[in-house]
Design an enzyme around this catalytic site. Structure first.
Site, PDB file in Angstrom:
ATOM      1  N   ASP A  18       0.840  -1.201   0.000  1.00  0.00           N
ATOM      2  CA  ASP A  18       0.000   0.000   0.000  1.00  0.00           C
ATOM      3  C   ASP A  18       0.874   1.251   0.000  1.00  0.00           C
ATOM      4  O   ASP A  18       1.961   1.248   0.574  1.00  0.00           O
ATOM      5  CB  ASP A  18      -0.912  -0.024   1.237  1.00  0.00           C
ATOM      6  N   HIS A  35       3.196   2.681  -8.890  1.00  0.00           N
ATOM      7  CA  HIS A  35       3.044   1.241  -9.144  1.00  0.00           C
ATOM      8  C   HIS A  35       4.297   0.677  -9.842  1.00  0.00           C
ATOM      9  O   HIS A  35       4.753  -0.416  -9.518  1.00  0.00           O
ATOM     10  CB  HIS A  35       1.801   0.964 -10.005  1.00  0.00           C
ATOM     11  N   LEU A 129      11.443 -20.929  -3.614  1.00  0.00           N
ATOM     12  CA  LEU A 129      10.447 -19.997  -3.059  1.00  0.00           C
ATOM     13  C   LEU A 129       9.215 -20.055  -3.958  1.00  0.00           C
ATOM     14  O   LEU A 129       9.347 -20.143  -5.178  1.00  0.00           O
ATOM     15  CB  LEU A 129      11.001 -18.564  -3.065  1.00  0.00           C
TER      16      LEU A 129
HETATM   17  C1  FPP Z   1      -1.577  -0.079  -3.551  1.00  0.00           C
HETATM   18  O1  FPP Z   1      -1.184   1.263  -3.567  1.00  0.00           O
HETATM   19  C2  FPP Z   1      -1.013  -0.829  -4.674  1.00  0.00           C
HETATM   20  C3  FPP Z   1      -1.724  -1.493  -5.639  1.00  0.00           C
HETATM   21  C4  FPP Z   1      -3.195  -1.517  -5.646  1.00  0.00           C
HETATM   22  C5  FPP Z   1      -1.101  -2.183  -6.773  1.00  0.00           C
HETATM   23  C6  FPP Z   1       0.232  -2.825  -6.502  1.00  0.00           C
HETATM   24  C7  FPP Z   1       0.686  -3.574  -7.667  1.00  0.00           C
HETATM   25  C8  FPP Z   1       1.967  -3.702  -8.073  1.00  0.00           C
HETATM   26  C9  FPP Z   1       3.080  -3.012  -7.388  1.00  0.00           C
HETATM   27  C10 FPP Z   1       2.271  -4.546  -9.252  1.00  0.00           C
HETATM   28  C11 FPP Z   1       2.972  -5.829  -8.841  1.00  0.00           C
HETATM   29  C12 FPP Z   1       2.792  -6.855  -9.858  1.00  0.00           C
HETATM   30  C13 FPP Z   1       3.601  -7.894 -10.169  1.00  0.00           C
HETATM   31  C14 FPP Z   1       3.118  -8.925 -11.069  1.00  0.00           C
HETATM   32  C15 FPP Z   1       4.972  -8.018  -9.640  1.00  0.00           C
HETATM   33  P1  FPP Z   1      -2.281   2.386  -3.712  1.00  0.00           P
HETATM   34  O2  FPP Z   1      -2.485   2.687  -5.143  1.00  0.00           O
HETATM   35  O3  FPP Z   1      -3.521   1.964  -2.993  1.00  0.00           O
HETATM   36  O4  FPP Z   1      -1.597   3.587  -2.980  1.00  0.00           O
HETATM   37  P2  FPP Z   1      -2.322   4.756  -2.151  1.00  0.00           P
HETATM   38  O5  FPP Z   1      -2.975   4.114  -0.967  1.00  0.00           O
HETATM   39  O6  FPP Z   1      -1.179   5.641  -1.771  1.00  0.00           O
HETATM   40  O7  FPP Z   1      -3.298   5.416  -3.080  1.00  0.00           O
END
Ligand code: FPP
Length: 242
Positions: A18, A35, A129
């Site tokens: 998050d 992201h 893993l």
């Molecule tokens: C939460 O931050 C994050 C997500 C909903 C997406 C996370 C996904 C990735 C990092 C991609 C990983 C994928 C692979 C296949 C390795 P948020 O957007 O909720 O952040 P905020 O709370 O600050 O708005």
């Protein structure tokens, strides 16, 4: 820290990633930039998990509720998943990582599903893993689905109804999307939010929870090792008296 120097290493560590959006905003950038950077943190955690001897690492990459985000962000995230999987798979395979995706795959597009199938097939034999990406997943969806599967089995085999209904908690596990995967020992959520957000509601019943202020794109090897250190000091009693 190498596995020899750390005691009480969790078998399964799960990450609620998050804070990507906030990380990007702090830098005056679009949310998707966070992201992208978050993928680097996934890579760092995989490396740290292998080094520590963790056997299962899972990440909450996209919840069922995340489909309600702006279409532009959803599309960017799905594109990012395809790209990240395609780019990382050879390396994961070479390092003995088995790749799995768990979630409501019916909602994913064909390109993503095809990439997932290829990555899972390529790495199926690995056992250093297991990396599990929870994608289009929610805990309530999983439990409801499992209950439906159980009901369908009873309808298909009424002569086994009594036997199926009398199965305990472990018997229900086999209907879950996570069947065969041990429950998480440790669930870490980044960015200072202290909630589970519909994640592993059944499987996390006795998980140790750790909430850290670090935003996900800043959560790298050092932070992962610190989380393992926290875990090593926890006293797990599972409701019993020691
Ligand atoms: C939460 O931050 C994050 C997500 C909903 C997406 C996370 C996904 C990735 C990092 C991609 C990983 C994928 C692979 C296949 C390795 P948020 O957007 O909720 O952040 P905020 O709370 O600050 O708005």
């Amino acid at each position: 820290m190498a596995s020899e120097t750390m005691t009480n290493v969790p078998v399964h560590v799960s990450m609620i990633m998050d804070g990507n959006g906030r990380w990007a905003k702090e830098r005056g950038k679009e949310r998707v930039f966070g992201h992208f950077e978050g993928v680097e943190s996934v890579r760092a955690c995989v490396e740290a998990a292998v080094e520590a001897g963790v056997k299962y690492l899972s990440i909450y990459a996209f919840s069922e509720e995340n489909w309600n985000r702006p279409q532009e962000e959803v599309l960017a995230l799905m594109g990012l998943m395809v790209k990240a999987m395609a780019a990382e798979m050879e390396k994961l395979n070479a390092n003995g990582v088995r790749f799995m995706v768990v979630g409501n795959r019916k909602r994913l597009d064909d390109e993503l599903n095809k990439t997932i199938d290829e990555c899972m097939a390529m790495t199926a034999h690995n056992d250093t893993l297991t990396l599990i990406v929870f994608l289009s997943y929610s805990g309530k969806w999983d439990i409801l689905n499992a209950a439906k599967k159980m009901a369908q089995e009873i309808v298909a085999h009424p002569e086994r109804a009594e036997e199926i209904m009398s199965m305990g908690v472990d018997g229900f596990d086999v209907y879950l999307a996570t069947a065969g995967i041990p429950d998480p020992d440790l669930i870490v959520r980044t960015s200072g939010e202290c909630r589970l957000s519909n994640y592993l509601l059944w499987q996390g019943a006795y998980s140790e929870l750790l909430f850290v202020d670090t935003l996900w794109p800043d959560f790298r090897k050092e932070e992962f090792r610190a989380a393992l250190e926290h875990y090593s000091k926890r006293d797990r009693r599972y409701g019993k008296v020691k």
